[in-house]
Design a protein around this motif. Structure first.
Motif, PDB file in Angstrom:
ATOM      1  N   ASP A  39       0.873  -1.170   0.000  1.00 12.47           N
ATOM      2  CA  ASP A  39       0.000   0.000   0.000  1.00 12.47           C
ATOM      3  C   ASP A  39       0.912   1.222   0.000  1.00 12.47           C
ATOM      4  N   SER A  40       1.139   1.779  -1.183  1.00 14.13           N
ATOM      5  CA  SER A  40       2.070   2.900  -1.302  1.00 14.13           C
ATOM      6  C   SER A  40       1.565   4.142  -0.572  1.00 14.13           C
ATOM      7  N   GLN A  41       0.249   4.237  -0.317  1.00 15.42           N
ATOM      8  CA  GLN A  41      -0.276   5.383   0.437  1.00 15.42           C
ATOM      9  C   GLN A  41       0.292   5.394   1.851  1.00 15.42           C
ATOM     10  N   LEU A  42       0.408   4.220   2.476  1.00 17.24           N
ATOM     11  CA  LEU A  42       0.978   4.142   3.822  1.00 17.24           C
ATOM     12  C   LEU A  42       2.435   4.605   3.815  1.00 17.24           C
ATOM     13  N   ILE A  43       3.161   4.207   2.791  1.00 18.12           N
ATOM     14  CA  ILE A  43       4.568   4.609   2.678  1.00 18.12           C
ATOM     15  C   ILE A  43       4.658   6.115   2.466  1.00 18.12           C
ATOM     16  N   ASP A  44       3.832   6.639   1.555  1.00 19.26           N
ATOM     17  CA  ASP A  44       3.815   8.087   1.312  1.00 19.26           C
ATOM     18  C   ASP A  44       3.432   8.868   2.562  1.00 19.26           C
ATOM     19  N   ASP A  45       2.509   8.319   3.349  1.00 19.33           N
ATOM     20  CA  ASP A  45       2.067   8.983   4.584  1.00 19.33           C
ATOM     21  C   ASP A  45       3.067   8.817   5.725  1.00 19.33           C
ATOM     22  N   GLN A  46       4.111   8.039   5.514  1.00 20.88           N
ATOM     23  CA  GLN A  46       5.146   7.759   6.515  1.00 20.88           C
ATOM     24  C   GLN A  46       4.567   7.082   7.758  1.00 20.88           C
ATOM     25  N   THR A  47       3.623   6.160   7.520  1.00 23.74           N
ATOM     26  CA  THR A  47       3.013   5.403   8.618  1.00 23.74           C
ATOM     27  C   THR A  47       3.244   3.901   8.457  1.00 23.74           C
ATOM     28  N   TYR A  48       4.197   3.538   7.603  1.00 25.26           N
ATOM     29  CA  TYR A  48       4.503   2.129   7.369  1.00 25.26           C
ATOM     30  C   TYR A  48       5.947   1.869   7.762  1.00 25.26           C
ATOM     31  N   PHE A  49       6.161   0.755   8.450  1.00 22.18           N
ATOM     32  CA  PHE A  49       7.474   0.423   8.987  1.00 22.18           C
ATOM     33  C   PHE A  49       7.969  -0.912   8.437  1.00 22.18           C
ATOM     34  N   VAL A  50       9.261  -1.055   8.411  1.00 21.55           N
ATOM     35  CA  VAL A  50       9.882  -2.330   8.072  1.00 21.55           C
ATOM     36  C   VAL A  50      10.897  -2.673   9.154  1.00 21.55           C
ATOM     37  N   ILE A  51      11.129  -3.960   9.303  1.00 18.57           N
ATOM     38  CA  ILE A  51      12.200  -4.440  10.173  1.00 18.57           C
ATOM     39  C   ILE A  51      13.191  -5.168   9.277  1.00 18.57           C
ATOM     40  N   GLU A  52      14.456  -4.781   9.423  1.00 12.59           N
ATOM     41  CA  GLU A  52      15.536  -5.405   8.654  1.00 12.59           C
ATOM     42  C   GLU A  52      16.406  -6.231   9.575  1.00 12.59           C
ATOM     43  N   ARG A  53      16.909  -7.311   9.027  1.00 11.75           N
ATOM     44  CA  ARG A  53      17.912  -8.135   9.702  1.00 11.75           C
ATOM     45  C   ARG A  53      18.978  -8.447   8.669  1.00 11.75           C
ATOM     46  N   ARG A  54      20.172  -7.987   8.923  1.00  7.88           N
ATOM     47  CA  ARG A  54      21.286  -8.186   7.989  1.00  7.88           C
ATOM     48  C   ARG A  54      20.922  -7.705   6.576  1.00  7.88           C
ATOM     49  N   HIS A  55      20.342  -6.527   6.511  1.00 12.34           N
ATOM     50  CA  HIS A  55      19.983  -5.853   5.252  1.00 12.34           C
ATOM     51  C   HIS A  55      18.884  -6.555   4.466  1.00 12.34           C
ATOM     52  N   GLN A  56      18.128  -7.436   5.101  1.00 14.42           N
ATOM     53  CA  GLN A  56      16.996  -8.116   4.471  1.00 14.42           C
ATOM     54  C   GLN A  56      15.728  -7.729   5.228  1.00 14.42           C
ATOM     55  N   LEU A  57      14.645  -7.419   4.508  1.00 15.97           N
ATOM     56  CA  LEU A  57      13.379  -7.140   5.178  1.00 15.97           C
ATOM     57  C   LEU A  57      12.811  -8.441   5.723  1.00 15.97           C
ATOM     58  N   VAL A  58      12.467  -8.436   7.008  1.00 17.59           N
ATOM     59  CA  VAL A  58      11.926  -9.642   7.635  1.00 17.59           C
ATOM     60  C   VAL A  58      10.531  -9.412   8.220  1.00 17.59           C
ATOM     61  N   ALA A  59      10.091  -8.158   8.278  1.00 17.03           N
ATOM     62  CA  ALA A  59       8.751  -7.852   8.782  1.00 17.03           C
ATOM     63  C   ALA A  59       8.352  -6.466   8.302  1.00 17.03           C
ATOM     64  N   CYS A  60       7.042  -6.268   8.174  1.00 15.16           N
ATOM     65  CA  CYS A  60       6.532  -4.957   7.790  1.00 15.16           C
ATOM     66  C   CYS A  60       5.136  -4.792   8.373  1.00 15.16           C
ATOM     67  N   GLY A  61       4.744  -3.558   8.588  1.00 12.31           N
ATOM     68  CA  GLY A  61       3.409  -3.266   9.094  1.00 12.31           C
ATOM     69  C   GLY A  61       3.272  -1.788   9.351  1.00 12.31           C
ATOM     70  N   GLY A  62       2.029  -1.344   9.434  1.00 17.44           N
ATOM     71  CA  GLY A  62       1.826   0.077   9.634  1.00 17.44           C
ATOM     72  C   GLY A  62       0.470   0.409  10.211  1.00 17.44           C
ATOM     73  N   TRP A  63       0.193   1.684  10.181  1.00 14.82           N
ATOM     74  CA  TRP A  63      -1.086   2.192  10.654  1.00 14.82           C
ATOM     75  C   TRP A  63      -1.491   3.315   9.708  1.00 14.82           C
ATOM     76  N   SER A  64      -2.753   3.707   9.782  1.00 16.90           N
ATOM     77  CA  SER A  64      -3.217   4.752   8.885  1.00 16.90           C
ATOM     78  C   SER A  64      -4.205   5.680   9.557  1.00 16.90           C
ATOM     79  N   TYR A  65      -4.172   6.917   9.098  1.00 17.83           N
ATOM     80  CA  TYR A  65      -5.161   7.914   9.502  1.00 17.83           C
ATOM     81  C   TYR A  65      -6.149   8.157   8.359  1.00 17.83           C
ATOM     82  N   ARG A  66      -6.251   7.169   7.466  1.00 19.98           N
ATOM     83  CA  ARG A  66      -7.193   7.210   6.343  1.00 19.98           C
ATOM     84  C   ARG A  66      -8.252   6.120   6.514  1.00 19.98           C
ATOM     85  N   LYS A  67      -9.354   6.247   5.788  1.00 21.77           N
ATOM     86  CA  LYS A  67     -10.505   5.364   5.968  1.00 21.77           C
ATOM     87  C   LYS A  67     -10.269   3.921   5.531  1.00 21.77           C
TER      88      LYS A  67
END
Length: 181
Positions: free
Chosen positions: A49-77
């Protein structure tokens, strides 16, 4: 959490997030969804959901430069669904009356049950509280329901998304007050 870093997602992360979503969904949905339900969910619902990324409400967790988890929140409907999901609404929520939306949590199957989802959820809840929201809700996947329940979310109602193929994909709406304690 050892050797892991939590940070805000960027547009450059989108291909890695998309790959992580497919890996997570395929690996952690076994026994919860049929192969047909899972394929339809990946095709029509799960996704970046690129809207979450654009809104800066999406997070990633990296381990050794690899994404291992992602999730976010939104102030949109929009309650759930990636860019390809046709029922998206970008209307802004009122934190005085609306619930923040917990969105698009995926953990690599090899990193499941190590506290990464909880780490992401805590970051999202703190950010939502900081934005003035007093409660949060989500549309949980079936494998996510036990995790969110353990984090204090209560089941509100079952939901079925009907895919274009006619296959029904079950989800559960869940909610939680965001207390300061």
């Amino acid at each position: 959490r050892q050797d892991c870093t939590l940070r805000g997602a960027t547009a450059a992360d989108e291909p890695a997030i998309a790959a992580l979503i497919r890996i997570s969904a395929a690996g952690l949905s076994q026994g919860f969804y049929t192969d047909a339900e899972l394929q339809e969910a990946i095709t029509e619902v799960f996704g970046v959901d690129s809207q979450l990324i654009d809104d800066q409400t999406y997070f990633v967790i990296e381990r050794r430069h690899q994404l291992v988890a992602c999730g976010g929140w939104s102030y949109r409907k929009t309650l759930f669904g990636g860019n390809q999901y046709s029922h998206r609404e970008s209307v802004l929520l009122d934190p005085n009356t609306d619930a923040a939306k917990i969105r698009a949590f995926f953990v690599h199957q090899e990193m499941a049950r190590l506290g990464l989802g909880r780490w992401l959820l805590e970051a999202c809840e703190q950010a939502a509280k900081g934005a003035g929201f007093s409660h949060a809700e989500m549309m949980a996947t079936l494998p996510g329901v036990p995790f969110y329940a353990a984090c204090g979310y209560e089941e509100r109602e079952p939901y079925q998304h009907t895919a274009k193929s006619g296959i029904k994909i079950p989800f559960v709406r869940m909610a939680k007050p965001l207390t300061t304690s």
